[in-house]
Design a protein around this motif. Structure first.
Motif, PDB file in Angstrom:
ATOM      1  N   GLU A  68       0.858  -1.179   0.000  1.00 32.60           N
ATOM      2  CA  GLU A  68       0.000   0.000   0.000  1.00 32.60           C
ATOM      3  C   GLU A  68       0.893   1.227   0.000  1.00 32.60           C
ATOM      4  OE1 GLU A  68      -3.814  -0.043   2.101  1.00 32.60           O
ATOM      5  OE2 GLU A  68      -3.084   1.752   3.132  1.00 32.60           O
ATOM      6  N   THR A 126      -4.483   6.316  -2.754  1.00 31.15           N
ATOM      7  CA  THR A 126      -3.843   5.144  -2.179  1.00 31.15           C
ATOM      8  C   THR A 126      -3.770   4.063  -3.250  1.00 31.15           C
ATOM      9  OG1 THR A 126      -4.697   5.664   0.017  1.00 31.15           O
ATOM     10  CG2 THR A 126      -3.944   3.407  -0.356  1.00 31.15           C
ATOM     11  N   ARG A 173      -2.987   0.171  -3.939  1.00 34.44           N
ATOM     12  CA  ARG A 173      -3.029  -1.038  -3.112  1.00 34.44           C
ATOM     13  C   ARG A 173      -2.901  -2.279  -3.992  1.00 34.44           C
ATOM     14  NH1 ARG A 173      -7.858  -0.826   0.715  1.00 34.44           N
ATOM     15  NH2 ARG A 173      -6.506   0.686   1.723  1.00 34.44           N
ATOM     16  N   ARG A 175      -2.747  -6.665  -3.403  1.00 33.18           N
ATOM     17  CA  ARG A 175      -2.867  -7.789  -2.461  1.00 33.18           C
ATOM     18  C   ARG A 175      -2.482  -9.075  -3.179  1.00 33.18           C
ATOM     19  NH1 ARG A 175      -8.754  -6.719  -1.532  1.00 33.18           N
ATOM     20  NH2 ARG A 175      -8.803  -8.906  -2.118  1.00 33.18           N
TER      21      ARG A 175
END
Length: 145
Positions: free
Chosen positions: A7, A27, A29, A31
């Protein structure tokens, strides 16, 4: 087991017109449990429509999800055929264009910020290894609600 995630908070310039723009924090991000995608999260006070930023009550942030490979390809040449287009801009910047029914948002990012984010994402899940992190059962459950 913890899922590796990346992040990064970056600045972007939302281009409103040829003479107006607004600075906002975005932001980025990534994953590992969704290894093919990146997310851009925008502050709730900015609606991504053709009229520019809209003041309103603070609600959930606005999230755009698209292919990590699209972001990587867009750093060196025009990329994208759908709602998200990424391309190099003049100087050390990259343009991200987001298209929605409400309009189009044109954003400019420092290319170095995007490269750093991508480098970190490739450390979390190397390019070509995404299939090892895919969970088809979870993805199907999310799709079906």
């Amino acid at each position: 087991m913890l899922t590796p995630a990346v992040e990064q908070l970056v600045q972007a310039r939302l281009v409103i017109s040829t003479r107006r723009s607004a600075l906002l924090h975005v932001t980025l991000r990534y994953r590992a449990d969704d290894p093919l995608a990146v997310r851009m999260l925008f502050p709730a006070e900015y609606s991504l429509d053709a009229t520019g930023p809209a003041e309103g009550p603070a609600g959930p942030e606005v999230t755009w999800v698209f292919a990590r490979q699209l972001l990587a390809a867009g750093l060196t040449g025009p990329a994208g055929i759908g709602d998200v287009h990424v391309r190099p801009a003049l100087g050390p910047q990259t343009t991200v264009e987001l298209r929605a029914a409400e309009g189009v948002a044109l954003l400019r990012f420092d290319t170095a910020d995007l490269r750093y984010f991508l480098r970190q994402s490739f450390l979390a899940v190397p390019e070509g290894e995404e299939h090892r992190h895919l969970d088809a059962d979870r993805a199907l459950a999310e799709l079906l609600g």
